[in-house]
Design an enzyme around this catalytic site. Sequence first.
Site, PDB file in Angstrom:
ATOM      1  N   THR A  56      -1.840  -2.189  -7.164  1.00 33.16           N
ATOM      2  CA  THR A  56      -0.544  -1.870  -7.785  1.00 33.16           C
ATOM      3  C   THR A  56       0.511  -1.497  -6.749  1.00 33.16           C
ATOM      4  O   THR A  56       0.201  -0.986  -5.686  1.00 33.16           O
ATOM      5  CB  THR A  56      -0.665  -0.682  -8.752  1.00 33.16           C
ATOM      6  OG1 THR A  56      -1.314   0.383  -8.070  1.00 33.16           O
ATOM      7  CG2 THR A  56      -1.442  -1.053  -9.978  1.00 33.16           C
TER       8      THR A  56
ATOM      9  N   GLU B  11      -5.759   0.925 -14.914  1.00 35.56           N
ATOM     10  CA  GLU B  11      -6.625  -0.226 -15.218  1.00 35.56           C
ATOM     11  C   GLU B  11      -6.147  -0.976 -16.465  1.00 35.56           C
ATOM     12  O   GLU B  11      -6.948  -1.365 -17.299  1.00 35.56           O
ATOM     13  CB  GLU B  11      -8.084   0.230 -15.405  1.00 35.56           C
ATOM     14  CG  GLU B  11      -8.738   0.782 -14.157  1.00 35.56           C
ATOM     15  CD  GLU B  11      -8.846  -0.250 -13.044  1.00 35.56           C
ATOM     16  OE1 GLU B  11      -8.947  -1.454 -13.341  1.00 35.56           O
ATOM     17  OE2 GLU B  11      -8.808   0.166 -11.872  1.00 35.56           O
TER      18      GLU B  11
END
Lengths: 666, 667
Positions: free
Chosen positions: A149, A431
């Site tokens: 990310t 997630e």
Amino acid sequence: MGGRVNEDLIKERRKCTFDIKELTHIIDCGEENTIKRKQIDNYILNIKELWDDVPEEYLSHKERYENAIKKAFIVLKVLRQLHTGNIQITDHRTPTNVYSIQDGIFRNVNPLLIHIGLFWSTIAAQASTEQQAEWLQPDSSMIGTYVQTELGHGSFIRGIETTATYDSTTDEFILHTPRLSAYKWWPGGLGNTANACLVMAQLYINGTCHGLHIFLAQIRDFDTHKPLPGIKVGEIGPKMGFNTADNGFLGFDNHRIPRTNMLMKNVQVLRDGTYVKPKHDKLTYGSMLLTRVTLISDLAYQLSKAATIAVRYSAVRRQSPIKSNEPERQILDFVSQQHKLFITIASSHVYRVVGLWMWNSHKRVTADIHEGNMGQLPELHALACCLKAISSRDASALVEQCRLACGGHGYMMASNLPQIYAYTTAAVTYEGEYTVLLLQTARYLVKFWRLAAEHKPLPQNFAYFEDYIKKNFEQWRNSPEGIIEGFKAIVAGKTKAAYDTLQCNLRNGREFEEAWNMASVQLTNASEAYARSLLCEVFWKETVQLSTKVSKSLAIVLEQLAELYLMYWALEKHGDLLLYSTISRNDIEALQSRYEELLALIRPNAVGLVDAFDIRDEVLCSTLGAYDGRVYERMMEEASKSPLNEDVVNESFHKYIRPVTMKNKL
Amino acid sequence: MAKVNVDLQRERDSCSFNITELTHWIDGGVQKTEERKKREEMALKEGIHLEPVPSVYLSHKEKYELAVKKACLLFKMIRKLQEEENAGMENYLAVLGGNLGAAILGDGNPLTLHYVMFIPTIMGQGTVEQQAYWIGRAFNLDIIGTYAQTELGHGTFVRGLETTATYDASTKEFVLNSPTLTAYKWWPGGLAHTANYCIVMAQLYTKGKCHGIHAFIVQLREEETHMPVRGIKVGEIGAKLGMNGTNNGFLGFDNVRIPRDHMLMKNSKVLEDGTYVNAPSSKLAYGTMMFVRVMLVNDMCKYMAKAVTIAVRYSAVRRQSQPKPDEPEPQIIDYLTQQHKLLVGIASVHAFRMSADWLWLMYNNVTAELDAGDMERLPELHALSCCLKAVSTDDAAQCVERCRLACGGHGYMLSSNLPLTYGLVTAACTYEGENTVMLLQTARYLVKAWQQAAAGNTLPPTVSYLGELRAGRRSPPWDNTIEGIVKGFHMVASGKIGICVAQIEKRQKNGMSYEDAWNMTSVQLASASEAHCRAFLLSIYYKDNEKQVATVSPELRIVLQQLCDLYIVYWALQRIGDLLRFTSISERDIEQLQNWYEDLLVKVRPNAVGLVDAFDIRDEILNSALGAYDGRAYERLMEEAMKSPLNAEPVNQSFHKYLKPLMQGKL
């Protein structure tokens, strides 16, 4: 075990109607695991350096990290010893409570979590044989993490901006962060700990982008730990929880790595820049799927912790008489309290059972994939998405419910409930963000609804779509099976509603993406309903099956818990049942009465049920939830550990208070 | 100030109404806005809120020391101002509750209870002489007080308190004792290391008889040295989920003696010889508690406004996913699911604000009536304040969490200020009366009202619907309008209360005692109470909004009506089960409501940023990397991260201590 056990808890334990150990063994997946868990507990509990003199919530942010990292390396060494040097154990991720002692040691998160887990397992899964031979060395200097990310990009991973450009003149990739929003942000262990990492970046060869690929990059000098030239790395700052996780940021300024540092098991870049495609483009998402599956089991464990604390405390705490001439009652006797707690016990079992069921499905599907059969992957993906979303949402809501059920005392860090909440709620967004995941599953539902609407053949598990369309409604039954049927009708009804809205938007000339967006609130509702029906069905079926294999006394209790879960959710969703099933208003009143009956039936076994989770005090870390129930004594003992209580008069009195209060006399 | 993010600027440019007009409307007039701004400027210009290292990086002890420092500077400044301006209480109130206070002392203020509980309790329960003696010293901060009620083993059930105050006529003193560990006072803010005086609630014993809970002023620490007085055991209770600046403490008494005139004797008295003189009404003591609950509802609005400002601005700046090929990633606020999470939050602020205003008015009326000896509306006020306390804190906590989660992972960062805000809000779910207990208190009133209606009596205004609906038992046809929904919610509440009453009666007939039947039905009772509160909220919002928008510009009126509609339709959809059970709503009606709701989201969407801008919360008060006015979310996240002491050095010492030895096989 310290002092005497609280009288009320002793009485509760005497009342228990089943064999607590029998249930513990079921929870641990077999007696051998219970034994193994206790061995590891004892081994690790004997290491004195792992226990804090000053509880970590009193430390500064920096001290907390330093304290955690100290413990992390001790634990790493122990794990190596236990597994004779083999730390790349892939079965490490099997759902198990065997290593749960780590929860107690870190109170939060092991900063080496990703190093131990995802870093090595990703190399094992995605690196070529030669790469594995080179990197998977027991004496490797690498402390790694997994970096995906970015500051500006999360759940939508195709939006990632970091680039890896192949330079064929030097046979290297150039890793680069084109702008601030492209900085990697969040990976655990990245801030100050890792010296290497697996980086997700957009691969460019000769000006063509080939999408996301994984690269191994060293980021700090192995000897001095200083960041390498061209690397900007640091920690992202304090968070609601996970404060020992060392979450970091990372930027690359034209950082060069050898071509052979791209993970090349499924995909290759050759010396001349030729790009060799993977056989199946979904292969890269394997580890994300697995993480979602294992998360469900982890959340079950967190729920069992919260339930243990709140139930034991509710047995010890007394408040208000029920009748005015009585002494104050245990708060566990209040039905409104049972309503908050028993669903938490039941939900822990649900997610344990469903987590295991998903783990087995995952194993089966992975085996199929190795044989070249990808057919089951979309279903598994759809299940994992909605179950990850709903389990994290349920778990955090229920943990919070347990905390609030402990009144003000649940707000104390020493209850450990705030930390469990912070840990659990993080799973709602990491997630794969909650809503994004529900919408993934919705695509799958819409696909099958379209088949049903067009009267095309449906797979067995969606046959009820056809029943709903043909209005083959069964007569409502106020039973677990009836409720399961009812939940399926809700899935069908909600999918239909969302699908109809979608079609209507399309007919009105909207583009598909826009039409989808306009229907998305209803689509997430359908997806949520689907998850709930799965949870109810799997849990009920597995419980019925299990009941035949356990002693009678335990079977009764397990079935009560399963029934409670179904009744609870039927009542929560009675509006949907009224809309989409044949339930009547009178049925609902009957369900309500049965639900209240079940609360009363479970009440005598409440403490036994949480004892069966068998979470030792050193893992629970809670003044309110310890086995002996010495709640108030422990609260006072913990308070006395506060560094503020070391001085009777804090120095701020002289610095700030006295000049104000004594102004007339000074 | 740096450049404003282009997306935010575009949002502001396209806002269809005058933002300043809405700000004035919210504040209650131009003048109120100006006063507020002046106060904010005055409180912030001194820079007391600034922290060299953000307090989130500090240890627990350092956090307290910083909080005390700030609190002392703050009140010194206010006192100076009071002297200069000869002003009223506004300056105090502004920094004690709500946004401004939280801006300066982000995680709690150790002096709050001194002003909010210590002084008001003396004013409310002390005699004229006692007030003359204590109030001046307290206001001047010659002494610092707090208020100690809850004990380690006793919270919401006040009668269960164990601390005793026994009158000794021979010395004309009270003797205070903590007979057990569970009797230790536990929780009071400022008690641990800050206060030197305290109001203690204790069971009064005189002439061998217990007269229940009374208030006593006790000195805790020496004024000169701050050392605890003999017989006093005092300290802090430890780290908490939030409010770590409040210095919550514990307190035990070992035969601590205080003069007789340290009992607050406005209502009940103990004479020199130990004779107990009863209070005119035991209900008078509830005044302070009710006042606090009324204030709480107001605070909840402020916290929701903060959270939703942060989340809406961030959602306008954040871009994610790619629904259409070859287009840039859309702003996440364009996703309907995101609008579903956020826009109702904006409406909630207005809904609760109107109920809070309504409650405040009723509180003042009832207090005036009380002074005139009329207690008729006290039970109604009590019932309403209980359920509104529960529902407002619960809704606010959920609203803040929903906003936090809507910001994805970044909402989890403390620099977003959403976790800290949640910590402050969720605390209110259990303090000042635990929420389930509060709902059940209201339920008692509702059941009584139901029985009175059954007996044909007229009911007080807030429950009069019970009588009306009982009269016409048959469900009228469903009316799919805002008015129809509000009516529907009254039917739900009435239906739920009716079922509870029937259940209790049925269980009694089956041989249960009333109390056990009550307990068995308590899940449904709490739900009925919530339904009653929900009906109240919706109807007040609907009615008062109608009234108040009459005077605003047409552009603003449209938006405010959309918000009100959105709120009411949202709740109808949340409660379809109840509506299906207790009204004649049909599946078709519900589908229409769903479409109406989605349509409203789309209509409110273009004004979302304007609507939160109108809350007019300064950056210093918002204190959020994600929500600042300029929308430089990523820059600010990075700037905040760079303040971490861990980032001050390229290699942390732990590398040399643990990591390197491990790599070299020496660990």
